[in-house]
Design a protein around this motif. Structure first.
Motif, PDB file in Angstrom:
ATOM      1  N   ALA A 132      -4.822   0.993 -16.370  1.00  0.00           N
ATOM      2  CA  ALA A 132      -5.698  -0.057 -16.694  1.00  0.00           C
ATOM      3  C   ALA A 132      -5.895  -0.066 -18.465  1.00  0.00           C
ATOM      4  O   ALA A 132      -5.982  -0.650 -19.230  1.00  0.00           O
ATOM      5  CB  ALA A 132      -7.143   0.083 -16.057  1.00  0.00           C
TER       6      ALA A 132
ATOM      7  N   LEU B  86      -7.842  -3.961 -10.321  1.00  0.00           N
ATOM      8  CA  LEU B  86      -7.559  -3.719 -11.842  1.00  0.00           C
ATOM      9  C   LEU B  86      -8.621  -4.567 -12.676  1.00  0.00           C
ATOM     10  O   LEU B  86      -9.381  -3.952 -13.566  1.00  0.00           O
ATOM     11  CB  LEU B  86      -6.113  -4.496 -12.115  1.00  0.00           C
TER      12      LEU B  86
ATOM     13  N   TRP C  85      -6.249   3.790 -10.984  1.00  0.00           N
ATOM     14  CA  TRP C  85      -5.992   2.833 -11.852  1.00  0.00           C
ATOM     15  C   TRP C  85      -6.266   3.095 -13.385  1.00  0.00           C
ATOM     16  O   TRP C  85      -5.939   2.462 -14.381  1.00  0.00           O
ATOM     17  CB  TRP C  85      -6.834   1.622 -11.797  1.00  0.00           C
TER      18      TRP C  85
END
Ligand code: ADP
Ligand code: GLC
Length: 484
Positions: free
Chosen positions: A466, A27, A462
């Motif tokens: 994100a 992340l 992600w």
């Protein structure tokens, strides 16, 4: 661009007990890619000190009044180059055995001090008196080990950061005796139902849930589930009261680390254009683990912590029936002694058909993900789960229970866009039926290919999630202070 401190107790590839380490690596890297100034804070375990080559001391200070000084080191993460601050306090973190437990499986008795210090340093890095030449605007906490940081920030008189508390697993709460309050330099008034008190104890997790500006769980379904009595582990009242501040953001995976076309742990790499190469990996795995080398035997895979959460006792119950049907099983895991023993016993009983490796083995986990035909994850609860996503990416459709992040990431194979096999009841019979269905599909090559390819093309990265975190940070930072 926001200055974000991502505070965590484990991060891949330096130190890992589970999915938290994977998320703590991937992340922040995704946030950095999206232009954020994100830095990690991790404890200086020996593995962390050994794994970072470019460390330099950037500050020396006492975390709590009267304590010996500690050092703060700065370095960058080996693969992603995300900047990392290391809390170097060897007497607390340089120990043989795990980050939370010693060899016999008991928790380190000074865990409250170890992770209280980590939390306090996270808050310091988000305060005007930051010990380094950088001050976070947003402190992103992860699980109970950093749960006191929002309390310390709340108590901070100077201008300070706001905070997000991500709950990776509500079952781990960090509850300790009240006496620790004083040692952790917390005033008595925070020991309150509307504070850090939880059933007469000091709770690190409750602190995070109470004081953070926002609570995020690692999947939308889990965010909903933990507001119920059955799955709230006693925190449901608080979570329901704060429901406007609770949301779920599904984890992504590191698509470089988990890519069958480039995976450094695989002898035979493959992609969606030629799955016969995946079969070669299966044969190699069978051979290496002493299983009967047979391309046509459906090979079921498990890589997991062996705990009640993961539902692997249910698999033990239905295994004899599956063996009769000609399946093979490969298990990699460690955890509860009783489950380890039962799995080892099974490997003896079904020699050549069942392989069980007790321990933690990064390379083997990748090889199982690639070599198995079907991945099993019958979790009783699962905040997110990463292995089902790794399975999909590797063309190894997962069998999962419809709970938490499993429900949010796997599409049932009875739908045209299906990526795995989903069941509802946490029972051996439901699991058995679903594995049998998966095996029938496996034997129908064309249908199985469809499910494999759907999974391989499913977006598990992600980027989207994100961005949701970035949007959340922005919302928090635009709010007037004093929400608590
Ligand atoms: P959890 O964090 O609850 O254990 P996840 O599915 O989110 O579950 O993540 C587990 C991570 O830990 C995955 O990366 C998985 O491959 C890894 N893992 C679990 N057990 C082992 C093991 N025995 N050896 C190697 N990796 C493991
Ligand atoms: C926890 C959860 C798991 C989740 C991981 C990363 O360990 O048990 O479901 O995937 O954290 O968020």
């Amino acid at each position: 661009m926001t200055r974000i401190l991502f505070a965590t107790s484990e991060v891949h590839p330096l130190i890992k007990t589970g999915g938290l380490a994977d998320v703590s690596a991937s992340l922040p890297a995704a946030l950095q890619e999206l232009g954020q100034d994100v830095r990690l804070l991790v404890p200086g375990y020996s593995q962390v000190l050994d794994g970072l080559s470019d460390k330099k001391t950037v500050a020396t200070f006492a975390v709590f009044p009267g304590q010996p000084e500690v050092r703060l080191l700065s370095a960058s993460m080996p693969n992603t180059k995300v900047p990392v601050y290391v809390l170097d306090a060897p007497q607390y973190f340089c120990r043989v055995a795990g980050p939370y437990q010693y060899h016999l499986g008991g928790d380190w008795p000074d865990n409250p001090m170890r992770f209280g210090m980590l939390s306090r340093v996270a808050a310091m890095l988000g305060s005007a008196g930051s010990p380094v030449d950088w001050q976070a605007e947003l402190v992103h906490c992860n699980d109970w080990q950093t749960g006191l940081a929002p309390a310390y920030l709340h108590l901070e008189k100077s201008a300070h950061a706001r905070s997000v508390m991500t709950v990776h697993n509500l079952a781990f709460q960090g509850n300790f005796e009240r006496d620790w309050l004083k040692l952790l330099n917390l005033p008595q008034h925070v020991f309150d139902m509307h504070g850090v008190e939880f059933h007469g104890n000091l709770s690190f997790l409750k602190s995070g849930l109470h004081y953070a500006n926002r609570i995020v769980t690692v999947s939308p379904t889990y965010a909903h589930e933990i507001q119920s009595t059955e799955m709230g582990y006693g925190m449901q009242g608080l979570l329901t009261a704060r429901k406007a501040h609770v949301s779920g953001i599904l984890n992504g995976i590191d698509e470089n680390e988990w890519n069958p076309a480039t995976d450094k742990h695989l002898e035979v790499r493959y992609d969606d254009s030629d799955l016969s190469l995946k079969t070669r990996g299966k044969l190699a795995l069978q051979q290496r683990l002493g299983l009967e080398v047979n391309e046509h035997a459906p090979l079921l895979g498990v890589v997991s912590r062996l705990t009640h959460q993961k539902g692997l006792d249910l698999l033990l119950e239905c295994l004899p029936a599956l063996m009769e049907g000609g399946a093979q099983l490969v298990v990699l895991g460690s955890g509860e002694a009783e489950l380890e023993r039962r799995y080892q016993h099974l490997a003896q009983r079904y020699a050549g058909r069942v392989s069980v490796t007790i321990g933690f083995n990064e390379a083997l986990s990748h090889q199982i993900m690639a070599g198995a035909d079907i991945f099993l994850m019958p979790s009783r609860f699962e905040p997110c789960g990463l292995n089902q996503m790794y399975g999909m990416r590797y063309g190894t459709p997962p069998v999962v229970r419809r709970t938490g992040g499993l429900a949010d990431s796997v599409i049932n194979a009875n739908l045209p866009e299906g990526t795995g096999f989903v069941f509802d009841e946490p029972s051996a019979i439901s699991l058995q039926r679903t594995i049998k269905w998966a095996i029938e599909c496996y034997r129908d090559t064309k249908n199985f290919r469809r499910i494999q390819l759907n999974g391989m093309h499913h977006d598990v990265g992600w980027k989207h999630s994100a961005q949701l975190y970035i949007d959340l940070y922005k919302t928090i930072l635009n709010e007037p202070a004093g929400h608590i």
